[in-house]
Design an enzyme around this catalytic site. Structure first.
Site, mmCIF file in Angstrom:
data_model
loop_
_atom_site.group_PDB
_atom_site.id
_atom_site.type_symbol
_atom_site.label_atom_id
_atom_site.label_comp_id
_atom_site.label_asym_id
_atom_site.label_seq_id
_atom_site.Cartn_x
_atom_site.Cartn_y
_atom_site.Cartn_z
ATOM 1 N N GLU A 48 21.017 48.722 9.601
ATOM 2 C CA GLU A 48 21.343 47.367 10.048
ATOM 3 C C GLU A 48 21.196 46.401 8.867
ATOM 4 O OE1 GLU A 48 19.545 44.290 13.473
ATOM 5 O OE2 GLU A 48 18.503 46.153 12.967
ATOM 6 N N LYS A 119 26.233 42.625 17.350
ATOM 7 C CA LYS A 119 25.036 42.929 18.124
ATOM 8 C C LYS A 119 24.903 41.999 19.326
ATOM 9 C CE LYS A 119 20.126 43.985 17.371
ATOM 10 N NZ LYS A 119 19.042 43.999 16.344
ATOM 11 N N CYS A 152 20.233 48.824 16.543
ATOM 12 C CA CYS A 152 18.784 48.722 16.700
ATOM 13 C C CYS A 152 18.350 48.438 18.136
ATOM 14 C CB CYS A 152 18.259 47.677 15.722
ATOM 15 S SG CYS A 152 16.490 47.817 15.363
ATOM 16 N N VAL A 179 11.031 48.776 13.311
ATOM 17 C CA VAL A 179 9.735 48.280 12.850
ATOM 18 C C VAL A 179 8.638 48.974 13.652
ATOM 19 C CG1 VAL A 179 10.722 46.054 12.218
ATOM 20 C CG2 VAL A 179 9.696 46.347 14.482
#
Length: 294
Positions: A48, A119, A152, A179
């Site tokens: 991304e 997105k 994501c 993350v």
């Protein structure tokens, strides 16, 4: 890539973009594409916002790093696609024709841009730097099957995968910037792997998710790119601390019958839409009140 079969080698490349630096970030993706080509890849997936980094403070900062679809990064990706006879999927900070800034994924063939996905589900501070996608979940025909893209956090929203599957997607490509999850038990795989595996199994699609590494503004990224088969099982997984390249050999079209007619689990074929609660029947879910207690 041979045109007589849909069997391909799909690769996921972990890069470490430089926030706001298009030239350096693009150069890293070019190196990754060339490494994937050397490994025999027909399709390479990049993270991304691979063109620019991700942790923008606001819309002004993301705008300064945004590109249109004929910008430096996509020109480089098409050049590499032509040179090596492969396809590239990667994330860019897109300046749309409407002058809005989108967190986008682009699928590029040797002939040019084949599909763009913006997105839909923005995560956390992304809402300060991007506007939500406005074009739904496109699926395109390719020589290796019907392909859709997610980015994501979309993987955490089941309707994302399902929207692609209901359009006949065989393969989902998912540029990501995963993350650490603060609720992650040490004894389980990353939450990103769990939702990706679940999305693949529940929708009978191959999934190739490429995640980045490095740190931006104190935010660490975990890498851990993964390629998953349509039954939810990992075919290849990357490490978490460094740039990496993984790949798997898959046949998206040749596997259609086996995927859709599995004698045990047919999560698409056994659906009963008439029994499900529709948005109209349920009423509007107020996200602002989602954390409220009675």
């Amino acid at each position: 890539m041979a045109t007589t079969t849909s069997a391909i080698r799909v690769a996921c490349a972990q890069t470490d973009p430089v926030l706001g630096d298009i030239a350096a970030s693009t150069a890293a993706t070019v190196d990754a594409i060339r490494s994937a080509a050397d490994a025999g890849a027909d399709v390479v997936v990049l993270p991304e916002c691979a063109s620019s980094g991700w942790a923008f403070a606001d819309m002004d900062e993301s705008r300064a790093a945004a590109q249109r679809l004929d910008g430096e990064t996509l020109r480089a990706w098409q050049s590499e696609a032509q040179a090596h006879g492969l396809w590239v999927c990667g994330g860019i900070t897109e300046l749309g024709d409407d002058d809005r800034i989108y967190n986008s994924a682009v699928l590029v063939s040797p002939d040019g841009v084949e599909s763009v996905y913006r997105k839909v589900h923005l995560w956390n501070t992304e809402n300060d730097a991007f506007v939500p996608g406005d074009q739904g979940f496109p699926v395109v025909e390719t020589p290796f099957g019907r392909v859709g893209m997610l980015i994501c956090y979309d993987a955490w929203i089941p309707e994302s995968f399902r929207s692609l599957a209901l359009q006949g997607a065989d393969l989902v490509l998912a540029p990501s910037d995963w993350v650490p999850n603060p609720h992650q038990p040490d004894y389980l795989p990353p939450a990103a792997h769990i939702v990706t595996m679940a999305g693949a199994q529940a929708n009978q699609v191959f999934v190739a998710s490429a995640s980045r590494v490095g740190v931006e503004r104190g935010q660490r990224f975990i890498g851990a790119s993964i390629i998953v088969d349509p039954f939810g099982w990992p075919l290849s997984r990357a490490g978490t601390d460094a740039e990496d390249l993984i790949w798997a050999d898959i046949d998206p079209v040749g596997s259609r019958d086996a995927r859709r007619n599995d004698p045990f689990n047919r999560p698409l074929g056994d659906r009963r839409p008439e029994a499900y609660v529709s948005a109209a029947a349920a009423g509007h879910f107020d996200a602002a009140q989602a954390g409220a207690t009675a």
